[in-house]
Design a protein around this motif. Sequence first.
Motif, PDB file in Angstrom:
ATOM      1  N   THR A   8       0.839  -1.212   0.000  1.00 53.99           N
ATOM      2  CA  THR A   8       0.000   0.000   0.000  1.00 53.99           C
ATOM      3  C   THR A   8       0.874   1.263   0.000  1.00 53.99           C
ATOM      4  O   THR A   8       0.520   2.270   0.603  1.00 53.99           O
ATOM      5  CB  THR A   8      -0.933  -0.024   1.226  1.00 53.99           C
ATOM      6  OG1 THR A   8      -0.136  -0.248   2.402  1.00 53.99           O
ATOM      7  CG2 THR A   8      -1.960  -1.130   1.101  1.00 53.99           C
ATOM      8  N   GLY A   9       2.037   1.166  -0.688  1.00 48.96           N
ATOM      9  CA  GLY A   9       2.946   2.298  -0.796  1.00 48.96           C
ATOM     10  C   GLY A   9       2.637   3.150  -2.016  1.00 48.96           C
ATOM     11  O   GLY A   9       1.473   3.454  -2.299  1.00 48.96           O
ATOM     12  N   VAL A  11       2.879   2.727  -5.432  1.00 51.98           N
ATOM     13  CA  VAL A  11       2.095   2.163  -6.544  1.00 51.98           C
ATOM     14  C   VAL A  11       0.734   1.670  -6.057  1.00 51.98           C
ATOM     15  O   VAL A  11      -0.315   2.019  -6.624  1.00 51.98           O
ATOM     16  CB  VAL A  11       2.877   1.006  -7.216  1.00 51.98           C
ATOM     17  CG1 VAL A  11       2.003   0.264  -8.216  1.00 51.98           C
ATOM     18  CG2 VAL A  11       4.129   1.553  -7.887  1.00 51.98           C
ATOM     19  N   GLY A  29      -4.368  -5.126   1.792  1.00 48.25           N
ATOM     20  CA  GLY A  29      -3.808  -6.303   2.462  1.00 48.25           C
ATOM     21  C   GLY A  29      -2.438  -5.969   3.012  1.00 48.25           C
ATOM     22  O   GLY A  29      -1.515  -5.710   2.240  1.00 48.25           O
ATOM     23  N   ALA A  65       1.984  -4.933  -5.252  1.00 45.88           N
ATOM     24  CA  ALA A  65       2.911  -3.803  -5.439  1.00 45.88           C
ATOM     25  C   ALA A  65       3.843  -3.733  -4.228  1.00 45.88           C
ATOM     26  O   ALA A  65       3.823  -2.778  -3.457  1.00 45.88           O
ATOM     27  CB  ALA A  65       2.133  -2.509  -5.615  1.00 45.88           C
ATOM     28  N   ASN A  91       8.927  -4.828 -10.012  1.00 47.23           N
ATOM     29  CA  ASN A  91      10.087  -4.879 -10.901  1.00 47.23           C
ATOM     30  C   ASN A  91      11.280  -5.432 -10.139  1.00 47.23           C
ATOM     31  O   ASN A  91      11.577  -4.976  -9.036  1.00 47.23           O
ATOM     32  CB  ASN A  91      10.431  -3.482 -11.424  1.00 47.23           C
ATOM     33  CG  ASN A  91       9.516  -3.088 -12.568  1.00 47.23           C
ATOM     34  OD1 ASN A  91       9.282  -3.879 -13.485  1.00 47.23           O
ATOM     35  ND2 ASN A  91       8.997  -1.882 -12.513  1.00 47.23           N
ATOM     36  N   GLY A 123       6.238   5.465 -13.692  1.00 48.38           N
ATOM     37  CA  GLY A 123       6.337   5.892 -12.301  1.00 48.38           C
ATOM     38  C   GLY A 123       4.966   5.996 -11.641  1.00 48.38           C
ATOM     39  O   GLY A 123       3.950   6.200 -12.313  1.00 48.38           O
TER      40      GLY A 123
HETATM   41  N1  NAP Z   1       7.720   3.548  -7.313  1.00 50.77           N
HETATM   42  C1  NAP Z   1       7.391   3.472  -8.596  1.00 50.77           C
HETATM   43  O1  NAP Z   1       7.256   4.490  -9.297  1.00 50.77           O
HETATM   44  C2  NAP Z   1       7.138   2.124  -9.220  1.00 50.77           C
HETATM   45  C3  NAP Z   1       6.599   2.063 -10.510  1.00 50.77           C
HETATM   46  C4  NAP Z   1       6.310   0.817 -11.090  1.00 50.77           C
HETATM   47  C5  NAP Z   1       6.563  -0.345 -10.365  1.00 50.77           C
HETATM   48  N2  NAP Z   1       7.126  -0.263  -9.117  1.00 50.77           N
HETATM   49  C6  NAP Z   1       7.352  -1.517  -8.386  1.00 50.77           C
HETATM   50  O2  NAP Z   1       6.245  -1.661  -7.493  1.00 50.77           O
HETATM   51  C7  NAP Z   1       6.677  -2.262  -6.270  1.00 50.77           C
HETATM   52  C8  NAP Z   1       6.308  -1.331  -5.119  1.00 50.77           C
HETATM   53  O3  NAP Z   1       6.976  -0.090  -5.282  1.00 50.77           O
HETATM   54  P1  NAP Z   1       6.556   1.159  -4.378  1.00 50.77           P
HETATM   55  O4  NAP Z   1       7.364   2.303  -4.856  1.00 50.77           O
HETATM   56  O5  NAP Z   1       5.071   1.260  -4.318  1.00 50.77           O
HETATM   57  O6  NAP Z   1       7.135   0.682  -2.951  1.00 50.77           O
HETATM   58  P2  NAP Z   1       6.761   1.209  -1.494  1.00 50.77           P
HETATM   59  O7  NAP Z   1       6.171   2.570  -1.557  1.00 50.77           O
HETATM   60  O8  NAP Z   1       7.999   0.995  -0.679  1.00 50.77           O
HETATM   61  O9  NAP Z   1       5.625   0.195  -1.029  1.00 50.77           O
HETATM   62  C9  NAP Z   1       5.886  -1.164  -0.839  1.00 50.77           C
HETATM   63  C10 NAP Z   1       4.753  -1.727  -0.037  1.00 50.77           C
HETATM   64  O10 NAP Z   1       4.965  -3.137   0.132  1.00 50.77           O
HETATM   65  C11 NAP Z   1       4.609  -3.455   1.468  1.00 50.77           C
HETATM   66  N3  NAP Z   1       5.192  -4.709   1.914  1.00 50.77           N
HETATM   67  C12 NAP Z   1       6.489  -5.033   2.024  1.00 50.77           C
HETATM   68  N4  NAP Z   1       6.599  -6.284   2.523  1.00 50.77           N
HETATM   69  C13 NAP Z   1       5.327  -6.737   2.705  1.00 50.77           C
HETATM   70  C14 NAP Z   1       4.763  -7.954   3.199  1.00 50.77           C
HETATM   71  N5  NAP Z   1       5.540  -8.963   3.598  1.00 50.77           N
HETATM   72  N6  NAP Z   1       3.416  -8.072   3.264  1.00 50.77           N
HETATM   73  C15 NAP Z   1       2.613  -7.052   2.869  1.00 50.77           C
HETATM   74  N7  NAP Z   1       3.089  -5.872   2.403  1.00 50.77           N
HETATM   75  C16 NAP Z   1       4.427  -5.732   2.320  1.00 50.77           C
HETATM   76  C17 NAP Z   1       5.140  -2.275   2.251  1.00 50.77           C
HETATM   77  O11 NAP Z   1       4.602  -2.264   3.545  1.00 50.77           O
HETATM   78  P3  NAP Z   1       5.528  -1.821   4.779  1.00 50.77           P
HETATM   79  O12 NAP Z   1       5.909  -0.389   4.525  1.00 50.77           O
HETATM   80  O13 NAP Z   1       4.645  -2.048   5.958  1.00 50.77           O
HETATM   81  O14 NAP Z   1       6.740  -2.751   4.740  1.00 50.77           O
HETATM   82  C18 NAP Z   1       4.631  -1.135   1.375  1.00 50.77           C
HETATM   83  O15 NAP Z   1       3.276  -0.851   1.632  1.00 50.77           O
HETATM   84  C19 NAP Z   1       8.178  -2.517  -6.415  1.00 50.77           C
HETATM   85  O16 NAP Z   1       8.372  -3.849  -6.830  1.00 50.77           O
HETATM   86  C20 NAP Z   1       8.604  -1.551  -7.517  1.00 50.77           C
HETATM   87  O17 NAP Z   1       9.724  -2.031  -8.247  1.00 50.77           O
HETATM   88  C21 NAP Z   1       7.397   0.938  -8.527  1.00 50.77           C
END
Ligand code: NAP
Length: 205
Positions: A8-9, A11, A29, A65, A91, A123
């Motif tokens: 829930t970050g 993306v 979730g 995500a 990714n 992004g």
């Molecule tokens: N950022 C972008 O622009 C972008 C674009 C396209 C794709 N992506 C891909 O999308 C994915 C997420 O990126 P993001 O930037 O959204 O990351 P983010 O902001 O760091 O969010 C990641 C989320 O995953 C959760 N998480 C981690 N471990 C978990 C677990 N065991 N059970 C449930 N939730 C869990 C985190 O919760 P906690 O904080 O509680 O650990 C957080 O809510 C990555 O694989 C990235 O490569 C990112």
Amino acid sequence: MNIAIIGTGNVGGALATQWSKAAHTIFLGVKEVTDFKGKHLLQNPHTSVHTVADAAQQAEVILVATPPQIAPQLAAQMGNVAGKVIIDATNTINASPEGYPTAFHAFAALTKAEVIKCFNTTGFENMQQPDYGHVVLDMMMAGSSEQAKAITGRLAQEAGFAHCYDFGKADKVVLLEQFALSWINLAIFQGMGRDIGFKLVRRQT
Ligand SMILES: NC(=O)c1ccc[n+]([C@@H]2O[C@H](COP(=O)([O-])OP(=O)(O)OC[C@H]3O[C@@H](n4cnc5c(N)ncnc54)[C@H](OP(=O)(O)O)[C@@H]3O)[C@@H](O)[C@H]2O)c1
């Protein structure tokens, strides 16, 4: 439609908000229901928070995500997801799930869900706002289930993308991750900034 958002970050938060605006019911979730990134998402309509297992069980579509390396752990936590659609937005830039090239491959091997790769090639800011005024960005997806791609394509349009192009079956998933690296290369390493996105144009005949 009932949609689980695992991660829930940046993306997951962007898509949870877009889909709640489109009147879908959102099941966040998370690891810890009282303390999680994206708590503000509970202010969105039709949105509630659950364990990963509960969210996955309530949903027809599960967006993942999270960091990609936890895909096997999530597959075990989600339980029986046969017949559901898993949309993998991760990714493998820094790390992949042990034994699998991408999270998509882990979910395809470890669950009976229909797995689609989508929402990984741009992004998160473009998922919050795909409309650039003069042009609306496109999205891309890949996966072996035509039915799941039809659902995913509709969800991309409901998130505001103009069109979701079908890159092909599961063998095109790695290409979509490389496509994501193209966006990262331009936006970050070539210094263009994150307010850029992709649009496919076709010559009128
Ligand atoms: N950022 C972008 O622009 C972008 C674009 C396209 C794709 N992506 C891909 O999308 C994915 C997420 O990126 P993001 O930037 O959204 O990351 P983010 O902001 O760091 O969010 C990641 C989320 O995953 C959760 N998480 C981690 N471990 C978990 C677990 N065991 N059970 C449930 N939730 C869990 C985190 O919760 P906690 O904080 O509680 O650990 C957080 O809510 C990555 O694989 C990235 O490569 C990112």
